[in-house]
Design an enzyme around this catalytic site. Structure first.
Site, PDB file in Angstrom:
ATOM      1  N   CYS A 282      -3.918  15.947 -17.969  1.00  0.00           N
ATOM      2  CA  CYS A 282      -3.237  16.044 -16.680  1.00  0.00           C
ATOM      3  C   CYS A 282      -3.416  14.723 -15.942  1.00  0.00           C
ATOM      4  CB  CYS A 282      -3.763  17.190 -15.826  1.00  0.00           C
ATOM      5  SG  CYS A 282      -2.751  17.383 -14.314  1.00  0.00           S
ATOM      6  N   VAL A 284      -3.046  12.930 -12.581  1.00  0.00           N
ATOM      7  CA  VAL A 284      -2.944  13.279 -11.163  1.00  0.00           C
ATOM      8  C   VAL A 284      -2.306  12.174 -10.336  1.00  0.00           C
ATOM      9  CG1 VAL A 284      -4.946  14.782 -11.342  1.00  0.00           C
ATOM     10  CG2 VAL A 284      -5.267  12.411 -10.601  1.00  0.00           C
ATOM     11  N   GLY A 285      -1.810  11.123 -10.993  1.00  0.00           N
ATOM     12  CA  GLY A 285      -1.093  10.071 -10.294  1.00  0.00           C
ATOM     13  C   GLY A 285      -1.992   9.219  -9.425  1.00  0.00           C
ATOM     14  N   LEU A 288      -5.233   7.638  -4.262  1.00  0.00           N
ATOM     15  CA  LEU A 288      -6.598   7.358  -3.827  1.00  0.00           C
ATOM     16  C   LEU A 288      -6.559   6.187  -2.847  1.00  0.00           C
ATOM     17  CD1 LEU A 288      -9.648   7.741  -3.934  1.00  0.00           C
ATOM     18  CD2 LEU A 288      -9.679   6.425  -6.064  1.00  0.00           C
ATOM     19  N   ALA A 289      -6.940   6.427  -1.608  1.00  0.00           N
ATOM     20  CA  ALA A 289      -6.672   5.499  -0.517  1.00  0.00           C
ATOM     21  C   ALA A 289      -7.744   4.429  -0.367  1.00  0.00           C
ATOM     22  CB  ALA A 289      -6.521   6.266   0.792  1.00  0.00           C
ATOM     23  N   ASP A 291      -9.728   2.123   2.740  1.00  0.00           N
ATOM     24  CA  ASP A 291     -10.053   2.137   4.171  1.00  0.00           C
ATOM     25  C   ASP A 291      -9.802   0.748   4.748  1.00  0.00           C
ATOM     26  OD1 ASP A 291     -10.904   2.784   6.664  1.00  0.00           O
ATOM     27  OD2 ASP A 291     -12.927   3.365   6.101  1.00  0.00           O
ATOM     28  N   CYS A 498      10.790 -19.995   9.706  1.00  0.00           N
ATOM     29  CA  CYS A 498      11.535 -20.124  10.960  1.00  0.00           C
ATOM     30  C   CYS A 498      12.067 -18.773  11.422  1.00  0.00           C
ATOM     31  CB  CYS A 498      12.681 -21.118  10.797  1.00  0.00           C
ATOM     32  SG  CYS A 498      13.944 -20.599   9.608  1.00  0.00           S
TER      33      CYS A 498
END
Length: 644
Positions: A282, A284-285, A288-289, A291, A498
């Site tokens: 499996c 889970v992609g 995971l963040a 901070d 610019c």
């Protein structure tokens, strides 16, 4: 007032929040890098930057710390190993790195190197990324997860890779791909490894929350998954369906969102196993963040959980669901690219100059001057801490009236200038008082930003931090020296382009987001360096050549010991930034043709006596030297500019 300390700077810039365990402030007041985290070893970032410049590499500079990348991979794997042990989970963990997060060759090669002992694999989201994965990954047993849109060539390449000893899972993300996969398997006579991507009803959170749920771009509904099972049975390929994949978005800041998705996904996994598919994995992609602001909250630039808690929740969800239905637990896979690569990259750039809003002490109104000028000066003299809002409203009203009178011809340009000096003088005085208030009225909230200094920096937002411009992504930014001094200037950052959007005017703050960054006054002839941290994910590959500013110089640093046993470093790779010739070639300009065009124009000007021979020679020298040079500026002594 007490003397400013490095701890004050650490709190101001939230270094101990977002920087743990890789960045801190040392006793010299410099940012220090701890590439191996708690394992030891430390580099002074300011000294490192100066050393690298002595080697001839110019600013801006992207520094990748290979040891941090190794530590991130080890931490992720060890967290899952710990969770599997504590839950007595009978399955394994095999992570994969999503190549799209940072496709730079040295980065991908190091991921493979550092992940080899964990059988860490790669995830490809396109055909070019699949080609990278096949040529780079040599780890026996490591997975290659094939995501993204697929044509027949993509699928056949993945299937044939099995003949080379790879373990490529072709993940069906659109129902149309199933037909292509079955046809390719029959054509080549190869039993495929198949995954199916579920479109969960659970939604993400934050900037990428809308990319999931029923209207997600990728994934199959429950009805489509049932049809996939039926079609695979019909083709005698159900035994190939071994992996379930899902993804609920990037940078998931709240752990409860992840838990909800895991419960739904684990139920789908169990049902697929009960329908006869020999499920083994499996995925889970991602999600995971990181901070970014150090607040450890569910704010979009933070997260309210740590890596170990994340691993516990993933393991627990599948342990519980599989135990309840008497199904064998899967080998767990994650695609935590942001969590792996963000910390390892630091962008360092120098400040080229600064513009301060300086208007001086307003002069008293003279007898006979226009009543608006007299009223404005009176407002200025009466400003106090208990009437700042009233004074600001009065000053703003007088300024608007003055502009109307000027447009009608009743005020001279000199009188208008006098009004503007008085108005900004009122704003400066009000701002000084507002900074001491516990509560700032809404009408005064923008004063800080409107009165801020502008620090002109040697980099391009569009090239080096495109997410800051495109989606208001927050990144920690701080000076890398003078952190034992109080930063007395509040400013915003302007880049070399610019474009008016080429700026950074949102910065991390413990409470929310602030519109200015505390900075130090420039010193004549002394370099002032700023660094943008945690930018190792996505920024390099998303970079845009706005104004034809190309890739920056990049170096890979590893900790090492000197001959005397002292802590040192090894500059392992140098990746030169783009030259002007290279970026011009990207937009179909030829080096020789450009040079020849200028040469002909110069010859024509010589014949017509519009230029001297020495001027012509100097022009051609500058032009040719520029073509082979860096697209960014050569550092010069900073200049303090007064803005009136």
């Amino acid at each position: 007032m007490s003397e400013w300390t490095i701890q004050d700077s650490a709190e101001l810039y939230q270094v101990e929040g977002w920087g743990e365990p890789y960045f801190k402030i040392n006793e010299k007041g410099h940012i220090a890098v701890l590439p191996r985290g708690e394992a030891g070893g430390e580099l002074d970032l300011f000294n490192l930057v100066q050393d690298i410049q002595k080697r001839g590499l110019k600013m801006p500079l992207l520094i990748r710390f290979s040891d941090i990348l190794a530590d991130r991979i080890a931490r992720l794997n060890e967290c899952f190993i710990q969770a599997i042990k504590e839950y007595d989970y009978k399955g394994d963990y095999k992570g994969v790195y999503p190549v799209k997060v940072n496709q730079q060759r040295h980065v991908v090669e190091e991921v493979v190197e550092f992940g080899r002992s964990y059988q860490f694999g790669l995830e490809a989201g396109s055909k070019p990324e699949l080609l990278i994965a096949l040529a780079t990954l040599k780890t026996p047993g490591a997975l290659i997860i094939c995501n993204g849109y697929k044509d027949s060539e993509y699928i056949e390449t993945a299937l044939l890779a099995q003949r080379l000893g790879h373990t490529p899972f072709v993940v069906i993300e659109r129902f149309h791909e199933l037909t292509l996969l079955i046809e390719a398997a029959q054509k080549l006579g190869i039993q495929p490894l198949i995954g199916v991507r579920a479109k969960l009803t659970a939604r993400g959170i934050g900037r990428w929350g809308d990319s999931t749920g029923d209207r997600a771009k990728f994934g199959l509904s429950a009805d489509e998954i049932m049809e996939v099972v039926a079609q695979l049975k019909k083709a005698n390929l159900l035994s190939s369906l071994q992996l379930l994949h899902f993804h609920i978005g990037s940078q998931i800041s709240a752990i409860n969102v992840i838990k909800t998705a895991l419960r739904e996904a684990s139920c789908i996994y169990v049902e697929l196993a009960r329908m006869g598919a020999p499920m083994q994995y499996c995925d889970v992609g991602g999600g995971l963040a990181i901070d970014y602001d150090g607040s450890k909250t569910n704010f979009r630039a933070s997260k309210n959980y740590n890596m170990q808690e994340y691993a516990y929740d993933v393991v627990a969800a599948f342990q519980e669901a599989c135990r309840e239905k008497n199904v064998t637990v899967p080998t767990l896979v994650s695609e935590s690219g942001r969590a792996i690569t963000s910390h390892q990259s630091v962008l360092v750039f120098d400040v080229m100059g600064v513009s301060h809003p300086q208007f001086g002490e307003p002069q008293p109104a003279e007898r006979g001057e226009h009543s608006i000028i007299r009223n404005l000066y009176e407002t200025y003299t009466q400003i106090a801490s208990d009437n700042v809002q009233e004074a600001f409203n009065d000053a703003s009203q007088f300024k608007e009236e003055a502009l109307s009178l000027f447009a009608l011809g009743y005020l001279s340009l000199g009188e208008r200038a006098r009004v503007e000096r008085l108005y900004w003088g009122c704003c400066q005085k009000i701002l000084g008082l507002v900074r001491e208030l516990d509560y700032i009225p809404d009408e005064l909230a923008d004063l800080e930003k409107n009165m801020a200094s502008t620090y002109y920096c040697n980099f391009s937002v569009f090239q080096s931090v495109p997410d800051s411009w495109a989606i208001d992504q927050l990144f920690p930014i701080a000076p890398i020296q003078r952190l034992d001094e109080e930063p007395t200037v509040r400013g915003t950052l302007a880049d070399l382009t610019c474009d008016s959007d080429g700026k950074i005017d949102q910065f991390i703050d413990l409470r929310d987001v602030k519109s200015v960054l505390e900075l130090h006054p420039l010193r004549e002839g002394e370099p002032y360096y700023l660094a943008l941290f945690l930018n190792g994910a996505y920024q390099e590959i998303l970079g845009d050549m706005h104004n034809l500013f190309g890739d920056t110089n990049a170096v890979h640093i590893r900790l090492a010991s000197s001959a005397t046993g002292e802590q040192s470093y090894l500059l392992e790779h140098v990746v030169k930034g783009d030259t002007m010739t290279e970026v011009l070639r990207y937009v179909q300009y030829d080096h020789e043709a450009l040079l020849e065009s200028i040469r002909r124009e110069s010859e024509q000007a010589l014949r017509e006596r519009r230029i001297t021979l020495s001027e012509s020679r100097l022009l051609l020298q500058h032009y040719e030297r520029s073509l082979s040079g860096y697209t960014y500026l050569t550092s010069e002594p900073q200049r303090e500019l007064a803005r009136s």
